[in-house]
Design a protein around this motif. Structure first.
Motif, mmCIF file in Angstrom:
data_model
loop_
_atom_site.group_PDB
_atom_site.id
_atom_site.type_symbol
_atom_site.label_atom_id
_atom_site.label_comp_id
_atom_site.label_asym_id
_atom_site.label_seq_id
_atom_site.Cartn_x
_atom_site.Cartn_y
_atom_site.Cartn_z
ATOM 1 N N ASP A 3 31.354 42.221 44.810
ATOM 2 C CA ASP A 3 31.717 41.070 43.968
ATOM 3 C C ASP A 3 32.257 41.422 42.591
ATOM 4 O O ASP A 3 32.470 40.532 41.785
ATOM 5 N N CYS A 4 32.452 42.698 42.307
ATOM 6 C CA CYS A 4 33.059 43.058 41.023
ATOM 7 C C CYS A 4 34.559 43.284 41.252
ATOM 8 O O CYS A 4 34.949 44.163 42.039
ATOM 9 N N ILE A 5 35.362 42.501 40.568
ATOM 10 C CA ILE A 5 36.812 42.540 40.790
ATOM 11 C C ILE A 5 37.416 43.899 40.422
ATOM 12 O O ILE A 5 38.334 44.386 41.101
ATOM 13 N N PHE A 6 36.871 44.542 39.384
ATOM 14 C CA PHE A 6 37.432 45.841 38.993
ATOM 15 C C PHE A 6 36.967 46.961 39.931
ATOM 16 O O PHE A 6 37.708 47.931 40.151
ATOM 17 N N CYS A 7 35.770 46.846 40.498
ATOM 18 C CA CYS A 7 35.370 47.793 41.561
ATOM 19 C C CYS A 7 36.316 47.641 42.743
ATOM 20 O O CYS A 7 36.732 48.635 43.348
ATOM 21 N N LYS A 8 36.676 46.390 43.056
ATOM 22 C CA LYS A 8 37.587 46.148 44.183
ATOM 23 C C LYS A 8 38.973 46.734 43.894
ATOM 24 O O LYS A 8 39.613 47.274 44.792
ATOM 25 N N LYS A 45 33.165 54.315 38.398
ATOM 26 C CA LYS A 45 31.753 53.923 38.500
ATOM 27 C C LYS A 45 31.546 52.551 37.877
ATOM 28 O O LYS A 45 32.060 52.290 36.780
ATOM 29 N N HIS A 46 30.769 51.697 38.518
ATOM 30 C CA HIS A 46 30.482 50.386 37.936
ATOM 31 C C HIS A 46 29.479 50.520 36.800
ATOM 32 O O HIS A 46 28.330 50.900 37.004
ATOM 33 N N ILE A 47 29.945 50.191 35.601
ATOM 34 C CA ILE A 47 29.077 50.059 34.423
ATOM 35 C C ILE A 47 29.453 48.698 33.862
ATOM 36 O O ILE A 47 30.639 48.424 33.633
ATOM 37 N N LYS A 96 32.874 41.824 33.993
ATOM 38 C CA LYS A 96 31.665 42.601 33.697
ATOM 39 C C LYS A 96 31.683 43.983 34.355
ATOM 40 O O LYS A 96 30.774 44.365 35.100
ATOM 41 N N HIS A 97 32.776 44.683 34.118
ATOM 42 C CA HIS A 97 32.907 46.109 34.479
ATOM 43 C C HIS A 97 33.624 46.711 33.281
ATOM 44 O O HIS A 97 34.753 46.306 32.974
ATOM 45 N N VAL A 98 32.968 47.642 32.619
ATOM 46 C CA VAL A 98 33.486 48.113 31.332
ATOM 47 C C VAL A 98 34.955 48.532 31.457
ATOM 48 O O VAL A 98 35.358 49.191 32.421
HETATM 49 ZN ZN ZN Z 1 32.572 47.028 38.939
#
Ligand code: ZN
Ligand code: 5GP
Length: 113
Positions: A3-8, A45-47, A96-98
């Motif tokens: 669910d994190c768009i920037f991880c995706k 990395k998700h932060i 919410k992904h730095v």
């Molecule tokens: Zn993320």
């Protein structure tokens, strides 16, 4: 993180216009550019935010900062640029992904809003 768009974006699950990538970080063009050059630089990395970084993230975020000069050169930002991090609610962080906004190719005003 699910669910994190920037991880995706980092995992290529959703498309983006990638300007630079290596094993630790990704840099892609912002979908709503605020300057002729506007990219976002993220750790893979998700932060969640700068406030959420831990001791173990020091090297990774230091690496990201060190790469800014290379990315700026890649984008042709010869005359300078601005690096911005929005953190938390008052900082108006929406994803919410730095991430660090790298803006350039125009004269930027100060102070920001
Ligand atoms: Zn993320
Ligand atoms: P923030 O306000 O959290 O500092 O910035 C988030 C930034 O991410 C905004 O400038 C917004 O335009 C950008 N953004 C949000 N979702 C996407 C997306 O799916 N793709 C791209 N390329 N940029 C995004």
């Amino acid at each position: 993180m699910a669910d994190c768009i920037f991880c995706k974006i980092a995992n290529k699950e959703i498309p983006s216009n990638i300007a630079y990538e290596d094993e630790k970080i990704v840099c892609f063009h912002d979908m709503e550019p605020q300057a002729p050059a506007h990219v976002l630089i993220i750790p893979k990395k998700h932060i969640a935010s700068l406030d959420d970084m831990t001791e173990e993230d020091k090297e990774l975020l230091g690496y990201l900062m060190f790469k800014v000069q290379d990315i700026a050169a890649l984008l042709g930002l010869k005359n300078g640029y601005r690096l911005v991090n929005n953190c938390g609610e008052d900082g108006m962080q929406t994803v919410k992904h730095v991430h660090f906004h790298l803006l350039g190719k125009r004269k930027l005003t100060w102070p920001p809003g």
